[in-house]
Design a protein around this motif. Structure first.
Motif, mmCIF file in Angstrom:
data_model
loop_
_atom_site.group_PDB
_atom_site.id
_atom_site.type_symbol
_atom_site.label_atom_id
_atom_site.label_comp_id
_atom_site.label_asym_id
_atom_site.label_seq_id
_atom_site.Cartn_x
_atom_site.Cartn_y
_atom_site.Cartn_z
ATOM 1 N N PRO A 1 -3.274 10.325 0.109
ATOM 2 C CA PRO A 1 -2.674 11.654 0.431
ATOM 3 C C PRO A 1 -3.805 12.462 0.109
ATOM 4 N N THR A 2 -3.676 13.876 0.998
ATOM 5 C CA THR A 2 -4.714 14.880 0.490
ATOM 6 C C THR A 2 -4.077 15.616 -0.444
ATOM 7 N N VAL B 1 -0.882 6.238 2.722
ATOM 8 C CA VAL B 1 0.105 7.053 3.741
ATOM 9 C C VAL B 1 -0.554 6.352 4.997
ATOM 10 N N LEU B 2 0.497 5.853 5.684
ATOM 11 C CA LEU B 2 0.175 4.949 7.258
ATOM 12 C C LEU B 2 -0.537 6.201 8.008
ATOM 13 N N VAL B 3 -1.595 5.520 8.750
ATOM 14 C CA VAL B 3 -2.229 6.573 9.981
ATOM 15 C C VAL B 3 -2.073 5.500 11.139
ATOM 16 N N ALA B 4 -1.620 5.876 12.242
ATOM 17 C CA ALA B 4 -1.311 5.259 13.279
ATOM 18 C C ALA B 4 -2.063 5.968 14.625
ATOM 19 N N ARG B 5 -3.062 5.315 14.918
ATOM 20 C CA ARG B 5 -4.165 6.039 15.950
ATOM 21 C C ARG B 5 -3.663 5.204 17.164
ATOM 22 N N LEU B 6 -4.182 5.387 18.323
ATOM 23 C CA LEU B 6 -4.251 4.911 19.541
ATOM 24 C C LEU B 6 -4.572 3.466 19.550
ATOM 25 N N HIS B 7 -5.452 3.090 18.908
ATOM 26 C CA HIS B 7 -6.258 1.763 19.190
ATOM 27 C C HIS B 7 -6.276 1.252 17.627
ATOM 28 N N GLU B 8 -5.669 1.934 16.786
ATOM 29 C CA GLU B 8 -6.010 1.420 15.308
ATOM 30 C C GLU B 8 -5.181 1.889 14.406
ATOM 31 N N LEU C 1 0.747 -1.219 0.015
ATOM 32 C CA LEU C 1 -0.107 -0.204 0.097
ATOM 33 C C LEU C 1 0.760 1.430 -0.041
ATOM 34 N N GLU C 2 1.860 1.350 0.985
ATOM 35 C CA GLU C 2 2.857 2.311 1.070
ATOM 36 C C GLU C 2 3.431 2.883 -0.420
#
Length: 234
Positions: free
Chosen positions: A51-52, A38-45, A32-33
């Motif tokens: 890209p925008t 673009v990787l999105v790293a959240r607290l729980h996922e 994918l990258e």
């Protein structure tokens, strides 16, 4: 590999309008990258987004290409109809995976000479991997310096710091480690090449190998404390 790691969704989010990819394993994430996500790293996922600033046609092109690449290596991708495709784009082994082969060589090394050969690939002065990585960081710093924004100057300085300070320490320590191995010329006491031959006293017809059974890995203990220098040469 778990079946869930082979499953991904690639859809336009109904709330944000973003094209999002969810699921998969690290190899799928790399695909994918490399396709533009673009990787999105959240607290729980953790998930990937496009890209925008892309128009809808470009979003569709990239998302469709990602589906083609993922399905070419047997991932199951549940996607919007706009991204669905029968094309299968070959996925070639990237440079990073080739470098990772050095770890396999170290795991199979049976002598200090073999291990030293691997570390030489990292530390060689002219064309080793670490000197080349330093060149990449400096080139990236040069690129950011020419972009013109104040934050770009900070990024350029940070990249030069990584190349000239942090990476220099890694190169120096590994070079010393490699030098130590080069001078030892000894077999690893816990490893030896498998000849697939039975021992001289073996009488069982079913015996095929005299090698000792593999060791069961144990939980790693705490890292050793670095020695404290007692004096400094000037």
């Amino acid at each position: 590999m778990a079946l869930a790691d082979r499953l991904l969704t690639l859809r336009r989010d109904v709330h944000s309008g973003e094209v999002l990819a969810r699921g998969g394993d690290p190899k799928a994430h790399s695909i994918l990258e490399r396709t533009g996500f673009v990787l999105v790293a959240r607290l729980h996922e953790r998930y990937h987004r496009l890209p925008t600033g892309l128009d809808e046609a470009e979003e569709q092109r990239i998302a469709t290409r990602a589906v083609a690449r993922l399905r070419a290596v047997s991932y199951h991708v549940d996607c919007d109809e706009a991204f669905d495709t029968d094309n299968r784009e070959p996925y070639y082994r990237p440079l990073g995976a080739q470098v990772a082969n050095l770890a396999d060589r170290l795991r199979e090394a049976t002598t200090t000479d073999e291990a030293a050969d691997v570390l030489t690939e990292l530390t060689a002065t002219h064309d080793g991997i670490l000197p080349a990585l330093g060149d990449v960081l400096v080139a990236a710093a040069d690129f950011f310096e020419g972009l013109g924004q104040p934050s770009d100057q900070y990024t350029a300085r940070r990249l030069r710091y990584l190349a000239e300070e942090r990476l220099r320490i890694v190169r120096s320590d590994l070079a010393r480690t490699r030098t130590d191995l080069v001078g030892r010329h000894t077999p690893h006491p816990g490893r030896r090449p498998c000849t697939a031959e039975t021992g001289p006293g073996e009488t069982e017809a079913s015996a095929v190998c005299a090698c000792p059974p593999p060791r069961i890995p144990t939980s790693p203990g705490p890292l050793p404390t670095a020695p404290v220098p007692t004096s400094r040469r000037r």
